[in-house]
Write a protein that holds these residues in place. Structure first.
Motif, PDB file in Angstrom:
ATOM      1  N   ALA A  17       0.747  -1.338   0.112  1.00 42.56           N
ATOM      2  CA  ALA A  17      -0.102   0.105   0.024  1.00 42.56           C
ATOM      3  C   ALA A  17       0.867   1.186   0.065  1.00 42.56           C
ATOM      4  O   ALA A  17       1.896   1.081   0.437  1.00 42.56           O
ATOM      5  N   PRO A  18       0.215   2.535  -0.226  1.00 39.17           N
ATOM      6  CA  PRO A  18       1.036   3.689  -0.200  1.00 39.17           C
ATOM      7  C   PRO A  18       1.930   3.743   1.104  1.00 39.17           C
ATOM      8  O   PRO A  18       1.084   3.299   2.247  1.00 39.17           O
ATOM      9  N   LEU A  19       2.997   4.335   1.190  1.00 36.83           N
ATOM     10  CA  LEU A  19       3.699   4.442   2.412  1.00 36.83           C
ATOM     11  C   LEU A  19       2.815   5.177   3.662  1.00 36.83           C
ATOM     12  O   LEU A  19       2.656   4.864   4.659  1.00 36.83           O
ATOM     13  N   ALA A  20       2.128   6.229   3.264  1.00 36.40           N
ATOM     14  CA  ALA A  20       1.379   6.916   4.249  1.00 36.40           C
ATOM     15  C   ALA A  20       0.493   5.970   4.834  1.00 36.40           C
ATOM     16  O   ALA A  20      -0.008   5.959   6.261  1.00 36.40           O
ATOM     17  N   ARG A  21      -0.370   5.090   4.164  1.00 38.50           N
ATOM     18  CA  ARG A  21      -1.374   4.151   4.699  1.00 38.50           C
ATOM     19  C   ARG A  21      -0.543   3.171   5.491  1.00 38.50           C
ATOM     20  O   ARG A  21      -1.240   2.950   6.618  1.00 38.50           O
ATOM     21  N   MET A  22       0.372   2.831   5.119  1.00 40.81           N
ATOM     22  CA  MET A  22       1.262   1.549   5.906  1.00 40.81           C
ATOM     23  C   MET A  22       1.568   2.363   7.241  1.00 40.81           C
ATOM     24  O   MET A  22       1.465   1.682   8.291  1.00 40.81           O
ATOM     25  N   VAL A  23       2.102   3.674   7.317  1.00 34.00           N
ATOM     26  CA  VAL A  23       2.677   4.228   8.511  1.00 34.00           C
ATOM     27  C   VAL A  23       1.400   4.520   9.430  1.00 34.00           C
ATOM     28  O   VAL A  23       1.523   4.142  10.501  1.00 34.00           O
ATOM     29  N   LEU A  24       0.282   4.877   8.951  1.00 33.14           N
ATOM     30  CA  LEU A  24      -1.096   5.103   9.745  1.00 33.14           C
ATOM     31  C   LEU A  24      -1.454   3.600  10.524  1.00 33.14           C
ATOM     32  O   LEU A  24      -1.801   3.868  11.506  1.00 33.14           O
ATOM     33  N   ALA A  25      -1.345   2.828   9.618  1.00 37.11           N
ATOM     34  CA  ALA A  25      -1.813   1.465  10.048  1.00 37.11           C
ATOM     35  C   ALA A  25      -0.918   1.036  11.200  1.00 37.11           C
ATOM     36  O   ALA A  25      -1.462   0.534  12.234  1.00 37.11           O
TER      37      ALA A  25
END
Length: 265
Positions: A17-25
């Motif tokens: 997934a996009p980095l931002a989505r992975m970091v938020l998860a």
């Protein structure tokens, strides 16, 4: 549906997934794990609340010199600083140490989430927990009669935000340094010992001036600098540049030491 159109519509699209989505998860998972852990919750909220309530109740009997200020007005900023230290240093060090021991960080490091993304997720989770701590402690302080200085709201707000941000960065970097250099059991013992020592004599809860001649040294510790920066903002409505620079220096030093010594397994 069949044929080339169906193939295009339902063809797999492997990849992260996009980095931002992975970091938020990752940050959501880290925050949930931190708040579900009884020891982490004790360090994050229970101990600071006990210190604040007990300190306000006992201040008059002990006779500590607070430069004419009420005990609750001086102790509340100090306990807010203690809460930042407890989560950013002790909780991060212990959690990361045992994650290394059980191979969790190694597995996450081999996932689509890059290692810098893992660290960003930890930082976001840490900031969420710190924000929750501060809200709880502010409410407790107000119930006890705390009256923060609002003579210059912009300076007060700037001082608090900078102190919390730089304090979190400094203690998180030092916590990761300890966790990355020592075994989990040694990290657990050292992190708790340092926490107790700094809480009692590190200038975080009480002003450094109450320590007499030792105050000149204590003000250069990250605990003393964070406590003084919070008190300056919330008691005197002043941005304590010296203390903020001390915190920035500890953050840079901790980051450099972590980068050189941290082991992922």
């Amino acid at each position: 549906m069949s044929g080339p159109a169906a193939t295009r519509a339902f063809s797999p699209a492997p990849g992260g997934a996009p980095l931002a989505r992975m970091v938020l998860a990752q940050s959501r998972m880290e925050a949930r794990l931190m708040l579900r852990n009884g020891e982490q919750l004790l360090l994050a909220i229970v101990i600071p609340v006990i210190v604040l309530v007990g300190g306000v109740a006992a201040a008059g009997r002990i006779g500590i010199d607070l430069d004419g200020h009420r005990a609750v007005d001086v102790l509340t900023p100090g306990v807010l600083a203690l809460a930042v230290m407890s989560t950013a240093f002790t909780s991060v060090a212990i959690a990361t140490g045992f994650e290394r021991r059980y191979g969790v960080i190694k597995l996450l490091g081999s996932s689509p989430l890059p290692r810098h993304g893992l660290l960003l997720g930890k930082v976001l989770a840490l900031l969420n927990v710190v924000a929750l701590q501060l809200v709880v402690l502010v409410v407790v302080g107000l119930v006890l009669g705390w009256e923060p200085t609002l003579a210059a709201p912009p300076r007060t707000l700037a001082g608090v935000v900078l102190a919390v941000a730089l304090g979190t960065a400094a203690f998180a970097a030092l916590g990761l340094f300890v966790a990355g250099a020592l075994r989990a059991e040694a990290t657990l013992a050292l992190a708790n010992l340092v926490y107790l020592l700094l809480m009692a004599g590190g200038g975080v809860v009480l002003p450094v001036g109450t320590y007499g001649a030792a105050g000149g040294l204590i003000q250069w510790l990250p605990s003393g600098a964070l406590g003084e920066a919070m008190r300056s903002a919330l008691v005197d409505a002043v941005v304590d540049s010296r203390s903020l620079l001390v915190l920035a220096g500890w953050a840079l030093l901790g980051t450099a030491m972590t980068a050189r010594t941290f082991k992922w397994e």
